[in-house]
Design a protein around this motif. Structure first.
Motif, PDB file in Angstrom:
ATOM      1  N   LEU A  25       0.808  -1.215   0.000  1.00 54.50           N
ATOM      2  CA  LEU A  25       0.000   0.000   0.000  1.00 54.50           C
ATOM      3  C   LEU A  25       0.841   1.265   0.000  1.00 54.50           C
ATOM      4  N   ARG A  26       2.034   1.277   0.602  1.00 53.25           N
ATOM      5  CA  ARG A  26       2.883   2.476   0.679  1.00 53.25           C
ATOM      6  C   ARG A  26       3.725   2.579  -0.592  1.00 53.25           C
ATOM      7  N   PRO A  27       3.784   3.843  -1.191  1.00 49.83           N
ATOM      8  CA  PRO A  27       4.604   3.997  -2.414  1.00 49.83           C
ATOM      9  C   PRO A  27       6.089   4.035  -2.060  1.00 49.83           C
ATOM     10  N   PRO A  28       6.944   3.723  -2.996  1.00 58.62           N
ATOM     11  CA  PRO A  28       8.397   3.765  -2.718  1.00 58.62           C
ATOM     12  C   PRO A  28       8.904   5.169  -2.423  1.00 58.62           C
ATOM     13  N   SER A  29       8.243   6.210  -3.001  1.00 59.15           N
ATOM     14  CA  SER A  29       8.714   7.594  -2.755  1.00 59.15           C
ATOM     15  C   SER A  29       8.563   7.990  -1.301  1.00 59.15           C
ATOM     16  N   PHE A  30       7.531   7.410  -0.629  1.00 52.29           N
ATOM     17  CA  PHE A  30       7.332   7.740   0.780  1.00 52.29           C
ATOM     18  C   PHE A  30       8.503   7.262   1.622  1.00 52.29           C
ATOM     19  N   VAL A  36      15.146  10.634   3.659  1.00 50.09           N
ATOM     20  CA  VAL A  36      15.769  11.959   3.484  1.00 50.09           C
ATOM     21  C   VAL A  36      15.445  12.865   4.663  1.00 50.09           C
ATOM     22  N   HIS A  37      14.233  12.789   5.148  1.00 55.12           N
ATOM     23  CA  HIS A  37      13.832  13.619   6.284  1.00 55.12           C
ATOM     24  C   HIS A  37      14.638  13.259   7.540  1.00 55.12           C
ATOM     25  N   VAL A  38      14.817  11.953   7.756  1.00 53.09           N
ATOM     26  CA  VAL A  38      15.612  11.530   8.912  1.00 53.09           C
ATOM     27  C   VAL A  38      17.051  12.005   8.769  1.00 53.09           C
ATOM     28  N   LEU A  39      17.567  11.916   7.534  1.00 51.69           N
ATOM     29  CA  LEU A  39      18.934  12.374   7.301  1.00 51.69           C
ATOM     30  C   LEU A  39      19.070  13.878   7.537  1.00 51.69           C
TER      31      LEU A  39
END
Length: 494
Positions: A25-30, A36-39
């Motif tokens: 159900l979750r897209p790969p971009s998520f 990236v956000h964690v980084l």
């Protein structure tokens, strides 16, 4: 016991989620942007700046980013070059002042100090003068009377000092004023030049007698000069309040407001500026004894009772200055005033007229005053009864003028009109001057004869009163000049 689903209709049935289905159900971009956000959070925590939100804005909203930069640029733009239609840009500053000063991240434009417009300054002064006039009309004297000032003077060293100060004080009087100046020895160019600087109506009267050198004679002589001015007031029927202002006295502007209250003749307290450098021991003992009976204040003026009525006069105590008073003008000791100075009295000019409406009968005729060798000491000699004098200045409690006598020696010299011509001579040479040193004179002088021969005359060296350093430099320069002269002589001989 097992409960069926029908027994609990509002409860959703629990079903175990399959991991494969949740991941599907979750897209790969998520997952990518989460990483990236964690980084970014880790990097921002390390650097101390939280720019993860800004990074997402840069990536996800390019249109808003462009609009934000455009607004930011438009916000900073007026600091550099504002639109001419909205805000008029001032002319560029001079090159020495123009530029920007860097303070932090923002620049500060250095602009020249705006010079005031002369027309606006003059307009502001006119507004202030008009405002003072309106305040004076509303809160001041309703119907002010003109002021007539009587001043005896003569050409001397300190005349320019005293007369200039009195002149500027009278120019500040807010009432119509006429100035009668009586000059001993006749009208002089020095006094006329000083009076010409004022915008006041001046009546310059000559008194064809020289001013005495002794102080006692001078006091009596000045009283005769004042009577001369009073007779001119009666002849010309000048209407107003007569003030006896000596050129060396100091007056306050409140004095000219206070004298408007007088009806016929008033008296004021006068501060006596006299001092003794070293009174003797006998005078000190006498002063201590006199202080028990009289007040030691150096004041002359009226003395009143608790009801504000005149009951006597407070005179200056001259006992501490016994045998220390000045005898002639310019003496180096204290100059003592008379018993009652003329400067402490003002009077209505109609009191001098031959015929005036409501003139009191206790006033003497001016033709009878000062005749047959009568000595006039104060304006009280103009009255038959001195009890009618009106005390002014809160019944003498306010000192509105000061009596001062500071004079140079009677034989002292001063330049005519204080104009220095020719220029002053050098008494003490300056060690350093603001202009460069002039080249020294050459030690020889060439004079061409008719035959074409050249004669050389060596000049003598004159040692000036300069410092040792300048003399040493001059010697070096003269040695160099002598060397050049010898070379020039050798070349001419060849």
């Amino acid at each position: 016991m097992k409960q069926t689903a029908g027994q609990h209709p509002n409860r959703r049935p629990y079903s175990a989620a399959v991991p494969g289905e949740a991941a599907a159900l979750r897209p790969p971009s998520f997952l990518f942007w989460s990483a990236v956000h964690v980084l970014c959070c880790l990097v921002s925590a390390a650097l101390g700046f939280r720019f993860s939100r800004l990074l997402f804005l840069l990536l996800f909203s390019p249109a808003s980013h462009h609009h934000h930069l455009h607004n930011h640029h438009h916000h900073v733009h007026p600091l550099r070059q504002p639109p001419a239609a909205v805000i008029p840009f001032p002319p560029p500053p001079p090159p020495a002042v123009a530029g920007r000063v860097g303070v932090g991240r923002h620049g500060i434009r250095v602009r020249p100090w705006p010079r005031p417009d002369p027309a606006e300054v003059a307009r502001a002064h006119e507004i202030l003068v008009r405002l003072q006039q309106e305040q004076r009309l509303r809160y001041g004297v309703k119907d002010p009377r003109p002021v007539i000032v009587v001043t005896p003077t003569y050409a001397r060293t300190f005349q320019a000092l005293h007369l200039t100060g009195l002149l500027h004080s009278l120019m500040l009087v807010p009432y119509p004023l006429t100035w009668l100046v009586v000059e001993a020895g006749g009208i002089s160019n020095e006094t006329a030049a000083l009076l010409a600087h004022s915008s006041l109506p001046v009546v310059h009267l000559p008194f064809h007698e020289d001013m005495p050198v002794l102080w006692n004679d001078r006091h009596r002589f000045e009283a005769r000069m004042r009577l001369r001015a009073l007779r001119v007031i009666r002849e010309r029927r000048l209407d107003g309040i007569v003030v006896f202002a000596d050129d060396s006295n100091v007056h306050t502007m409140e004095l000219f407001d206070e004298i408007q209250k007088v009806q016929w003749m008033g008296a004021l307290s006068v501060g006596i500026l006299a001092h003794s450098a070293a009174p003797d021991a006998t005078a000190k003992r006498q002063q201590r004894a006199s202080e028990q009976e009289t007040s030691p204040l150096p004041i002359q003026g009226p003395a009143c009772n608790s009801s504000g009525q005149l009951i006597g006069w407070h005179t200056f105590n001259s006992l501490p200055y016994a045998k220390k008073a000045a005898t002639f003008v310019g003496d180096g000791v204290t100059v003592l005033p008379t018993k009652l100075e003329w400067a402490g009295f003002v009077l209505n000019s109609r009191l001098l007229w031959k015929e005036a409406e409501g003139k009191p009968n206790w006033a003497r005729d001016l033709d009878e005053v000062g005749i047959s060798g009568e000595e006039i000491e104060s304006p009280l000699d103009l009255l038959k009864d001195a009890s009618f004098v009106e005390p002014l200045g809160n019944c003498g409690k306010m000192v509105l003028l000061w009596w001062l006598r500071a004079e140079a020696r009677y034989d002292s010299k001063f330049p005519t009109r204080w104009v220095i011509d020719p220029p002053l001579e050098i008494v003490v040479p300056a060690k350093r001057t603001p202009w460069p040193d002039a080249p020294p004179d050459l030690p020889y002088q060439t004079i061409a004869n008719e035959g074409g021969h050249v004669e050389k005359h060596v000049s003598k060296k004159v040692r000036s009163s300069r410092s040792k350093r300048s003399s040493h430099n001059k010697k070096k320069h003269e040695t160099h000049v002598d060397t050049q002269v010898s070379e020039m002589s050798g070349a001419q001989e060849k």
